[in-house]
Scaffold this motif. Sequence first.
Motif, PDB file in Angstrom:
ATOM      1  N   MET A  96      36.082  47.458   2.507  1.00  9.02           N
ATOM      2  CA  MET A  96      35.508  46.420   2.673  1.00  9.02           C
ATOM      3  C   MET A  96      34.775  46.179   4.477  1.00  9.02           C
ATOM      4  SD  MET A  96      36.983  42.846   2.062  1.00  9.02           S
ATOM      5  CE  MET A  96      37.580  42.469   3.613  1.00  9.02           C
ATOM      6  N   THR A  99      30.803  47.173   3.204  1.00  6.85           N
ATOM      7  CA  THR A  99      29.820  45.872   2.636  1.00  6.85           C
ATOM      8  C   THR A  99      29.979  44.961   4.514  1.00  6.85           C
ATOM      9  OG1 THR A  99      32.011  45.442   2.135  1.00  6.85           O
ATOM     10  CG2 THR A  99      30.662  46.927   0.860  1.00  6.85           C
ATOM     11  N   ALA A 100      30.303  44.888   4.833  1.00  2.00           N
ATOM     12  CA  ALA A 100      30.747  43.469   5.546  1.00  2.00           C
ATOM     13  C   ALA A 100      29.544  44.041   6.963  1.00  2.00           C
ATOM     14  CB  ALA A 100      32.213  43.537   6.668  1.00  2.00           C
ATOM     15  N   THR A 104      25.529  42.249   7.041  1.00  3.19           N
ATOM     16  CA  THR A 104      25.895  40.938   8.482  1.00  3.19           C
ATOM     17  C   THR A 104      24.513  42.064   8.787  1.00  3.19           C
ATOM     18  OG1 THR A 104      27.960  42.115   9.592  1.00  3.19           O
ATOM     19  CG2 THR A 104      26.475  41.082  10.751  1.00  3.19           C
TER      20      THR A 104
ATOM     21  N   LEU B 291      31.702  35.442   6.406  1.00  2.73           N
ATOM     22  CA  LEU B 291      32.790  35.758   5.310  1.00  2.73           C
ATOM     23  C   LEU B 291      32.437  34.731   3.961  1.00  2.73           C
ATOM     24  CD1 LEU B 291      35.756  35.527   7.934  1.00  2.73           C
ATOM     25  CD2 LEU B 291      34.982  37.382   6.697  1.00  2.73           C
ATOM     26  N   GLN B 294      29.546  36.920   2.329  1.00  3.96           N
ATOM     27  CA  GLN B 294      30.573  38.089   1.917  1.00  3.96           C
ATOM     28  C   GLN B 294      31.790  37.787   0.699  1.00  3.96           C
ATOM     29  OE1 GLN B 294      30.068  40.875   3.182  1.00  3.96           O
ATOM     30  NE2 GLN B 294      32.112  42.583   2.507  1.00  3.96           N
ATOM     31  N   ARG B 295      32.482  36.670   0.518  1.00  2.57           N
ATOM     32  CA  ARG B 295      33.775  37.133  -0.511  1.00  2.57           C
ATOM     33  C   ARG B 295      32.732  36.638  -1.579  1.00  2.57           C
ATOM     34  NH1 ARG B 295      37.329  32.568  -1.302  1.00  2.57           N
ATOM     35  NH2 ARG B 295      36.341  32.246  -2.694  1.00  2.57           N
TER      36      ARG B 295
END
Lengths: 272, 301
Positions: A96, A99-100, A104, B291, B294-295
């Motif tokens: 998580m 990948t975040a 970014t 976010l 991202q999802r």
Amino acid sequence: MTGGRSRFLFTMLAFGYAFLYVPIATLIVYSFNESRLVTVWSGFSTKWYGALLENEALLDAAGTSLLVGVISATAATVLGTLAAMALARRRLPGRMLFTAMLATPLVLPEVILGLALLLLVVSVQALTGWPAERGIATIAIAHATLAMAYVTVVVRSRLIGLDPAIGEAAMDLGARPATVFFRITLPMIAPGVIAGWLLAFTLSLDDLVLASFLSGPGAGTLPMAIFSSVRMGVSPQINALATVIVVLVTVVVLVAGRLVFQPGPRPRGDAP
Amino acid sequence: MLPATVTARRRRGDGFTRLALLLPYAWLVAFLLLPFLVVVAVSLSTKELGTPPFVPPLRLEGGVPRLAPDFGNYAYLLDDPLYAVAYLNSLKVALISTLACLALGYPMAYAIVRAPARRRPLLLTLIILPFWTSFLIRVYAWIGILAPNGLLNALLLWLGWTGEPLVLLSTEPAVVLGIVYSYLPFMILPLYATLERLDPALLEAASDLGCRPAAAFLRVTLPLSLPGVVAGSMLVFVPAVGEFVIPDLLGGTDSLMIGKVVWDEFFSNTDWPVASAVAVVLLLVLILPLLWLQRLQGDRR
């Protein structure tokens, strides 16, 4: 498809391409204008190209940019390729977060990344005394961080088409992971890796904001020189420089296009 | 049956595999995650004349760590309406630009998908090509076009559509135009990717069942291309909110954007704590769309 609809689509496509290319065309045309004024065409001249060659400050900045570009693109390619390989693993601790962090830089406004990296450099400087001053190294770190995210996307699209059975077969035959990587995986994803390097190099050559935050005395890049000149208004020398860049990029993209747009590895089960 | 060492190696990996994993991870933590924590720390510090020009919120005093966060910078952001106006204006400009990108980009992506297969690589290359040339120079090109003595005004005067040069440069529409121009490829490529994957059999089925092309587009193509619409919109919207170069070169003093505020606080006012606070708030504003993106990418995997 109805005639009306295809006419509409064709019009939009033509308008879109005109929108993308007319501004670039005006730059090129007016780089050959004898007059300093944009709207006045006073005759064909290549004098602005001559002035460009004598502009020491601009040439120095171009040299700095090329150096930063090569260093950061190479670092970004290594990091981005490894990151893409990591994402392809079935088990990845902290996926998580990973990948975040990789997603970014693709969208983050550059002022935030630039400010953040500068504050980091200043803090490390205050604690350890290193780096002595900001310059090529700090700009290259910033560019590598930005570009590795793009390289990951490019290399990953290539990796997805790979059959993992090939690497597994090599391992079953006793090859170590390093051997599998260098002799099997890397040659198969090479077009993606090359495309990633070119993309990273272009991003670095093009960046103004990160470089402005992270440069030090005497380490101005080409976009920084262009920016300070453009802020003063339109200058035919910049038009000439723009033309040189556009021609170079077009040649590189067309050559690289042959390399990269060749069909990728076929998915399993596809007839050859 | 494979030797035990081989299966173990495949499962855990050796030194090379671990290094290959650790290197990008460590780099991102050191140069992406850590810097943000420093920004948060500096946003809670007090401005001071010196190098660096702030007093950190956590410092050693006589060997004793003392934590003294200064929330004054955030209070200042709330106090001065300039900041709220700049945030809202940035969101507005980014939203209008995203919608304009979508209005132009969707038909273009659709037209490329419909084009004969042998022409598609060229059409796509033409979309990507401007992205490879200098962004700064492409924005600069618009100065020459929009300036009071620029090409567009010359054209309008020559056509007799206007009696005197119009003010086009240094306006908010000029900023929107610059953003649409610079970010259009980022809208078209994800749209193209989703539209290309769409099975033509679905449209044939709709047509066989008596669905008109317009209805088939609205009820089949458009809903199925929504992931591309969202991805493209995020790729345009999020960076556009914090854009600096375009508002600086094409915008005027009346349309302040937040990326330029960060830049000016940092470079002109040398107020690093306030610049950091502005950046932290900007990041919080952008975190929701980030976010979401991202999802979306997670779903696709």
